[in-house]
Design an enzyme around this catalytic site. Structure first.
Site, PDB file in Angstrom:
ATOM      1  N   ILE A 153       0.835  -1.214   0.000  1.00  0.00           N
ATOM      2  CA  ILE A 153       0.000   0.000   0.000  1.00  0.00           C
ATOM      3  C   ILE A 153       0.870   1.266   0.000  1.00  0.00           C
ATOM      4  O   ILE A 153       0.628   2.204  -0.766  1.00  0.00           O
ATOM      5  CB  ILE A 153      -0.965  -0.025   1.208  1.00  0.00           C
ATOM      6  CG1 ILE A 153      -1.938  -1.208   1.075  1.00  0.00           C
ATOM      7  CG2 ILE A 153      -1.734   1.286   1.315  1.00  0.00           C
ATOM      8  CD1 ILE A 153      -2.770  -1.506   2.307  1.00  0.00           C
ATOM      9  N   ASP A 172      11.086   2.504   6.482  1.00  0.00           N
ATOM     10  CA  ASP A 172      10.616   1.124   6.556  1.00  0.00           C
ATOM     11  C   ASP A 172      11.661   0.325   7.314  1.00  0.00           C
ATOM     12  O   ASP A 172      12.863   0.577   7.169  1.00  0.00           O
ATOM     13  CB  ASP A 172      10.404   0.539   5.143  1.00  0.00           C
ATOM     14  CG  ASP A 172       9.556  -0.728   5.174  1.00  0.00           C
ATOM     15  OD1 ASP A 172       9.996  -1.722   5.779  1.00  0.00           O
ATOM     16  OD2 ASP A 172       8.450  -0.719   4.603  1.00  0.00           O
ATOM     17  N   ARG A 229      -3.709   1.019  10.934  1.00  0.00           N
ATOM     18  CA  ARG A 229      -4.383   0.509  12.129  1.00  0.00           C
ATOM     19  C   ARG A 229      -4.385   1.614  13.174  1.00  0.00           C
ATOM     20  O   ARG A 229      -3.380   2.323  13.348  1.00  0.00           O
ATOM     21  CB  ARG A 229      -3.657  -0.732  12.698  1.00  0.00           C
ATOM     22  CG  ARG A 229      -3.893  -2.023  11.935  1.00  0.00           C
ATOM     23  CD  ARG A 229      -5.342  -2.517  12.016  1.00  0.00           C
ATOM     24  NE  ARG A 229      -5.578  -3.737  11.272  1.00  0.00           N
ATOM     25  CZ  ARG A 229      -5.977  -3.815  10.007  1.00  0.00           C
ATOM     26  NH1 ARG A 229      -6.198  -2.701   9.324  1.00  0.00           N
ATOM     27  NH2 ARG A 229      -6.185  -4.973   9.423  1.00  0.00           N
ATOM     28  N   ASP A 253      -8.818   6.855   8.890  1.00  0.00           N
ATOM     29  CA  ASP A 253      -9.744   5.809   8.443  1.00  0.00           C
ATOM     30  C   ASP A 253      -9.843   4.712   9.502  1.00  0.00           C
ATOM     31  O   ASP A 253     -10.687   3.835   9.418  1.00  0.00           O
ATOM     32  CB  ASP A 253      -9.272   5.208   7.113  1.00  0.00           C
ATOM     33  CG  ASP A 253     -10.277   4.188   6.574  1.00  0.00           C
ATOM     34  OD1 ASP A 253     -11.471   4.547   6.468  1.00  0.00           O
ATOM     35  OD2 ASP A 253      -9.886   3.042   6.272  1.00  0.00           O
ATOM     36  N   GLU A 258     -11.690   1.508  17.674  1.00  0.00           N
ATOM     37  CA  GLU A 258     -12.774   1.493  16.685  1.00  0.00           C
ATOM     38  C   GLU A 258     -13.727   0.310  16.801  1.00  0.00           C
ATOM     39  O   GLU A 258     -14.865   0.370  16.355  1.00  0.00           O
ATOM     40  CB  GLU A 258     -12.189   1.513  15.262  1.00  0.00           C
ATOM     41  CG  GLU A 258     -11.508   0.212  14.866  1.00  0.00           C
ATOM     42  CD  GLU A 258     -10.978   0.236  13.423  1.00  0.00           C
ATOM     43  OE1 GLU A 258     -10.355   1.232  13.041  1.00  0.00           O
ATOM     44  OE2 GLU A 258     -11.195  -0.764  12.715  1.00  0.00           O
ATOM     45  N   HIS A 290     -13.173   3.028   8.642  1.00  0.00           N
ATOM     46  CA  HIS A 290     -12.406   1.871   8.143  1.00  0.00           C
ATOM     47  C   HIS A 290     -12.959   1.422   6.785  1.00  0.00           C
ATOM     48  O   HIS A 290     -13.289   0.245   6.592  1.00  0.00           O
ATOM     49  CB  HIS A 290     -12.433   0.721   9.157  1.00  0.00           C
ATOM     50  CG  HIS A 290     -11.256  -0.203   9.036  1.00  0.00           C
ATOM     51  ND1 HIS A 290     -10.569  -0.698  10.122  1.00  0.00           N
ATOM     52  CD2 HIS A 290     -10.627  -0.721   7.942  1.00  0.00           C
ATOM     53  CE1 HIS A 290      -9.585  -1.485   9.706  1.00  0.00           C
ATOM     54  NE2 HIS A 290      -9.604  -1.513   8.382  1.00  0.00           N
TER      55      HIS A 290
END
Ligand code: NAI
Length: 324
Positions: A153, A172, A229, A253, A258, A290
Site C-alpha cells: 500500500i 521502513d 491501524r 480511516d 474502533e 475503516h
C-alpha cells in the site's frame, strides 16, 4: 464444508455468495467473534473473520473444542489474532493483498478532501451557498510527504504522491532499494514531513509510533493520515497535538478503539468515547469508518482469495497464504 462468517455485512454476503457451491456452505452471522459468540461455529469446519473480530487464546480454545480446523481472515492485517497460541491447534490464513490501490487511493482521497475542503464545499452548494470564504486550500505540489511502511500500500501511495509532484521521504524497517525512494531515519521523517501517511502493520514495535515524544519532533502544522491501524497513533496525544495547534490536521480511516464504534449506524446513540467525539468535532479532523478497503474490486478479490484459501487448505492441508 461449512464456514461460519462473523461480523458479516450486506456487502460481504453479496461478494461471497458468488463463490458458494455444493462444496462450500456459508453461514452468516452479524455478530463479531468473541468468547461469547464462538459457540455459533458449532458444526462448522472453518470460521471466517474480519479486522475487529477477536481471536485470542480463549476463543481459539473454544473453536478448537468445537472441532473448527481453520480460521480464514478476510483481510490482510492479523494484529487481532494470537498466532502463537493458534499454532498446532487451528490453521490461520489471510488475504495478504486484495487491492493496495483501494487503500492508497482512499488515503489520497482523504488528503485531497482535507486540503481542498471539498466536503465543506459540497454541503454549501447543496444549500445554494456559493461563497468561497473559508475554503482556501493548499497545493500538494512541492510538499514533503513522509511514508512509514513502503510495502504494497505504501508503495502505491508513493506512486500517487509522485504524480502530484510531492517530495517523498520514506521509512521502513526493511527498506526496498528497488523502489527508488529516499529512505531516511524516522526522526528525520518526523522533522521534515508536511504530511505523514502510515502504512506499516500494527506490531508491538509500531504501536503508538505517534506518541508523546514523537509529537515534539513533528513539523508544526503536519497533516497525519492513518489508513493502517488505529493503535499506530496514541489518540489522546493526537488530540493534544490538535488542540495545541502543533498538528495541523488528521485524516483517520482507523481509530485505536474502533471495534466498539465503527461499521455500525450509531447516529441515535450517545457517544461514550470522549476522545473520538472530540476528534470528530474538530474542523481539521476527517474520519471515515475503516472504509479504505471498500471497493468492488477489493471485495471481489477478498471473496475469491478467501474461498481459494479454504478449498486449498481443506484439500491439501496447506495453502499459500497460511500464517500458521
Ligand atoms: P505490507 O506487508 O505489504 O507492507 C507493510 C510494510 O511495513 C512492509 O514494507 C514492512 O517492511 C513495513 N514494516 C514492518 N514493520 C515496520 C516497522 N516497525 N516500521 C516501519 N515499517 C515496518 O502490507 P500492506 O498490504 O501494505 O498493508 C499495510 C497495512 O495496511 C496492513 O498492515 C493493514 O494494517 C492496513 N490495511 C488497512 C486497510 C483499510 O481498509 N484501512 C485495508 C488493508 C490493509
Amino acid at each position: 464444508m461449512k464456514i461460519a462468517f462473523f461480523d458479516t455485512k450486506s456487502y460481504d454476503k453479496a461478494s461471497f455468495d458468488k463463490f458458494s457451491s455444493d462444496e462450500l456452505e456459508f453461514k452468516y452471522y452479524e455478530t463479531k467473534l468473541n468468547p461469547d459468540t464462538a459457540r455459533l461455529a458449532e458444526g462448522c469446519d472453518c470460521v471466517c473473520i474480519f479486522v475487529n473480530d477477536v481471536l485470542n487464546a480463549e476463543v481459539i480454545d473454544k473453536l478448537y473444542s468445537l472441532g473448527v480446523k481453520a480460521v480464514a481472515l478476510r483481510c490482510a492485517g492479523y494484529n487481532n489474532v494470537d498466532l502463537n497460541y493458534a499454532r498446532g491447534k487451528i490453521a490461520i490464513f489471510n488475504v495478504p493483498a486484495y487491492s493496495p490501490f483501494a487503500v492508497a487511493e482512499h488515503a489520497m482521497a482523504m488528503l485531497l478532501t482535507f486540503v481542498r475542503k471539498t466536503h465543506k464545499a459540497y454541503i454549501r452548494t447543496k444549500d445554494h451557498n456559493f461563497s468561497l470564504s473559508g475554503l482556501t486550500g493548499v497545493d500538494l505540489n512541492g510538499k514533503t510527504v513522509g511514508i512509514i511502511g513502503t510495502g504494497r500500500i505504501g508503495k502505491c501511495f508513493a506512486n500517487i504522491c509522485k504524480g502530484f509532484g510531492m517530495n517523498i521521504l520514506a521509512f521502513d524497517k526493511y527498506p526496498d532499494q528497488a523502489l527508488n525512494l529516499e529512505y531516511v531515519s524516522l526522526d528525520r521523517l518526523f522533522k521534515e514531513s508536511d504530511i505523514i501517511s502510515l502504512h506499516c502493520p500494527l506490531t508491538e514495535e509500531t504501536r503508538h509510533i505517534i506518541n508523546e515524544t514523537t509529537l515534539e519532533n513533528l513539523k508544526k502544522g503536519v497533516i497525519i493520515i492513518n489508513t493502517s491501524r488505529g493503535a499506530l497513533i496514541d489518540s489522546d496525544i493526537l488530540l493534544k497535538g490538535i488542540k495545541s495547534r502543533h498538528i495541523g490536521g488528521a485524516c483517520l480511516d482507523v481509530y485505536e478503539e474502533e471495534s466498539e464504534v465503527f461499521f455500525e449506524d450509531r447516529s441515535q446513540n450517545i457517544m461514550d468515547d470522549d476522545t473520538l467525539a472530540r476528534l470528530i468535532s474538530m474542523p481539521n479532523v476527517l474520519v471515515t469508518s475503516h472504509q479504505a478497503f471498500l471497493t468492488q474490486e477489493a471485495l471481489n478479490n477478498i471473496a475469491e482469495t478467501t474461498t481459494l484459501n479454504i478449498t486449498e487448505f481443506f484439500k491439501n492441508g496447506d495453502c499459500k497464504n497460511l500464517l500458521c
